[in-house]
Write an enzyme that holds these catalytic residues in place. Structure first.
Site, mmCIF file in Angstrom:
data_model
loop_
_atom_site.group_PDB
_atom_site.id
_atom_site.type_symbol
_atom_site.label_atom_id
_atom_site.label_comp_id
_atom_site.label_asym_id
_atom_site.label_seq_id
_atom_site.Cartn_x
_atom_site.Cartn_y
_atom_site.Cartn_z
ATOM 1 N N HIS A 199 0.997 -1.341 0.344
ATOM 2 C CA HIS A 199 -0.469 0.322 0.153
ATOM 3 C C HIS A 199 1.185 1.352 0.088
ATOM 4 O O HIS A 199 2.184 1.240 0.919
ATOM 5 C CB HIS A 199 -0.733 0.216 1.610
ATOM 6 C CG HIS A 199 -2.047 1.272 1.150
ATOM 7 N ND1 HIS A 199 -2.011 2.179 0.868
ATOM 8 C CD2 HIS A 199 -3.502 0.735 1.292
ATOM 9 C CE1 HIS A 199 -3.697 3.182 1.689
ATOM 10 N NE2 HIS A 199 -4.117 1.845 1.128
ATOM 11 N N ARG A 210 -6.548 10.116 -0.001
ATOM 12 C CA ARG A 210 -5.924 10.644 -1.832
ATOM 13 C C ARG A 210 -7.062 10.831 -2.588
ATOM 14 O O ARG A 210 -7.449 11.990 -3.173
ATOM 15 C CB ARG A 210 -5.490 9.478 -2.232
ATOM 16 C CG ARG A 210 -3.945 9.918 -1.711
ATOM 17 C CD ARG A 210 -2.402 8.825 -2.479
ATOM 18 N NE ARG A 210 -2.516 7.289 -1.854
ATOM 19 C CZ ARG A 210 -3.326 6.149 -2.461
ATOM 20 N NH1 ARG A 210 -2.773 6.274 -3.403
ATOM 21 N NH2 ARG A 210 -3.081 5.274 -1.482
#
Length: 607
Positions: free
Chosen positions: A240, A260
């Protein structure tokens, strides 16, 4: 002379689910509703499943924000994200059935965030053309577990908590039950059941830096191998892009992609937003005349502008890794994730409450006014037990695998948000299939062999028996394994390092024969780890061997000495099985299932 086990607690069920995360609970509900007598066994406490770490949302083409969205587009995104190595049938079923499974969860009481029209809100995530993640702030996994747990309890399904399964039992070629022990007392328990559903999660604790919790030691992967099933896609490990890097006590802890998705951007130590330098040709399309015109977003066809921070996770993780290696990292060895300059404090606290509190409490960072320091963390393994797409049964009759311990659905790289809907879709399918399989047996079932139970007991107690000759501490062996995997089988791989990792794993396997634990079986974490190491070493060998064999870079597998795709490998899976001696793994390549022409047509516009 026939061995006989000591007095063992025994239970009889139709279907036993090993794991109480999202997929395990959904399978238990389905099997129960299909008329089977079901037990759920969980290594930790009910409600503490790793599913709660999936914070961003569940991907489903509901079309609430983008009416143009459909299962066909979701299918195409999933296959593209997996670099076309997915089992096409699993990706198709997932895309088609995810909306129904999410709406079903809502019917059971899940409280999703809403649009202004009262529909389930959907957020943007990496690799998805449209915003399609149904979410509950940044606590979606927690809400899923709460809802499924509540329904499991309401239905009266038996749950055995703080229970570890060490071995699967077979009669002939088929499953006959499972053997394990209560973690509190150390006493052994046998479950007679013709159907076992593995929902044990991933393998992250084999790596030094991981978002995974202590339970993720590859138990299901390893038990399936020992039972005769095959694993596929084990070379593909997802790092990740965003885990915490400071303070050291929380290194690797997940920072949800929602940051994000809700506008956060990545910067290096020079303050540059660097992701524009790393957009692969595969994902480029017509762009705006300037970054400023598009607010720094690039065009992903159909005029849907998206930030480069929302490229698939493998692309973002490699970009961050490159910036750090180039000396443009943050003070503590990561990069900066900045949402404070992009969104108001009120927006951040409303949309990302868990992240706000996580950084405030653990790192003394207020993400509404300053950037976060983040870096890649071992998060998810795309590889797992090879299963039949429609039923999730492995090559062993009566043995099923779902969730992260199954392989094929995500190909070489999983898109964010596909994990939660994957759990729901294939959890239900496995539960239905397992109940149908047991019903088809017509009441005939094999009993557990005393000799097999005695052998399983002897193996579990071996670390105590080694007290005289034992010289190895389980914690030391685990530390050395994690360091080996971190340094030699990490984000960027090369032949020499992979060969060295396999040599190190062989040494660790030899050392593991001399493990010693002190004390007795009550509350003995050293003993628990000694048992887990058997699985971790086997699964780590699978990852390293498959990574050495695949001489290309694709998704979660990057070979520095073989950059880029190799068309020869684009149609092949690497399948791993236990060797004849039972002390290691062997591999073989096999062709991917051929996609039907009507589905293949969705990709004609690709580069």
């Amino acid at each position: 002379m026939t061995q006989t086990p000591t007095e063992i607690e025994k239970h009889q069920y139709d279907v036993v689910i090993v794991g109480a995360g999202g997929s395990g609970l959904r399978a238990a509900i389905a099997a129960h509703e299909a008329g089977a007598k079901v037990a759920v066994l969980c290594k930790s406490l009910l409600g503490k499943a790793h599913t709660v770490m999936a914070e961003g949302g569940a991907a489903a083409a509901l079309g609430n924000l983008w009416p143009e969205d459909s299962w066909q587009v979701h299918f195409r995104d999933t296959m593209r994200g997996g670099k076309m190595l997915n089992n096409w049938r699993m990706a198709q079923l997932h895309a088609q059935e995810a909306p129904e499974r999410v709406l079903e969860l809502e019917d059971w009481g899940a409280l999703f965030d809403r649009t202004k029209d009262g529909l389930i809100s959907q957020r943007d995530f990496g690799g998805h053309r449209y915003a399609r993640l149904a979410h509950v702030g940044d606590r979606t996994g927690l809400e899923m577990i709460r809802t499924l747990q509540q329904r499991t309890v309401q239905l009266g399904i038996d749950v055995f908590m703080e229970f570890t399964v060490t071995d699967l039992m077979k009669s002939g070629d088929a499953i006959s039950g499972a053997f394990g022990y209560w973690r509190e007392t150390g006493s052994f328990v046998a479950f007679e059941a013709p159907a076992i559903v593995l929902a044990t999660g991933g393998i992250g604790k084999s790596f030094k830096v991981t978002s995974n919790s202590w339970e993720y030691t590859g138990d299901g992967h390893a038990m399936a191998l020992r039972a005769g099933a095959k694993l596929i896609n084990m070379e593909f490990v997802q790092f990740h892009p965003t885990g915490m890097v400071w303070p050291p006590s929380v290194k690797g802890l997940l920072v949800t992609e929602s940051v994000r998705g809700d506008g956060g951007i990545l910067k290096n130590s020079d303050g540059k937003r660097f992701m524009f330098d790393y957009i692969p040709e595969f994902f480029k399309a017509e762009t705006a005349d300037s970054e400023e015109e598009a607010d720094g977003w690039y065009d992903d066809k159909k005029n849907n502008r998206r930030p480069p921070e929302l490229l698939p996770r493998d692309e973002v993780a490699r970009a961050i890794n490159s910036e750090i290696k180039a000396g443009r990292g943050s003070e503590h060895g990561g990069v900066y994730l900045d949402i404070a300059s992009r969104r108001t404090p009120e927006f951040i606290r409303k949309r990302l409450p868990s992240m706000y509190h996580q950084f405030k409490e653990l790192a003394d960072v207020d993400i509404t006014v300053e950037p976060m320091e983040i870096g890649p963390t071992c998060h998810y393994v795309m590889g797992g037990v090879e299963v039949q797409p429609d039923s999730e049964m492995s090559g062993v009759p009566g043995l099923y695998a779902i969730g992260e311990c199954s392989g094929g659905m995500h190909g070489s790289n999983r898109l964010g948000g596909n994990s939660l809907s994957d759990l729901l879709v294939f959890g239900k399918r496995a539960g239905d299939a397992a109940a149908s399989y047991v019903a088809g047996l017509g009441g005939a079932r094999a009993s557990l062999s005393d000799a097999d139970l005695a052998a399983a007991e002897e193996l579990a107690l071996a670390p105590f028996a080694g007290s005289g000759a034992g010289t190895e501490n389980p914690y030391t062996v685990q530390h050395d394994l994690q360091q080996t995997m971190n340094d030699l089988v990490g984000i960027i791989r090369i032949r020499e390092e992979l060969e060295r990792s396999l040599a190190e794993i062989e040494k660790l396997k030899e050392r593991s024969k001399h493990l010693v634990v002190s004390g007795d079986r009550q509350y003995n974490p050293g003993w628990h780890l000694a048992i887990d190491l058997r699985n971790m070493l086997l699964v780590s060998e699978c990852i390293a061997k498959a990574a050495l064999e695949r001489e290309e870079s694709r998704g979660g597998h990057t070979r520095e000495d073989h950059p880029g795709f190799d068309d020869r490998w684009g149609t092949l899976n690497i399948a791993l099985s236990l060797n004849a001696a039972g002390d290691g793994v062997e591999l073989a390549t096999q062709p991917l299932p051929v996609m039907p022409d009507d589905l293949a047509a969705f990709f004609e516009e690709d580069h």
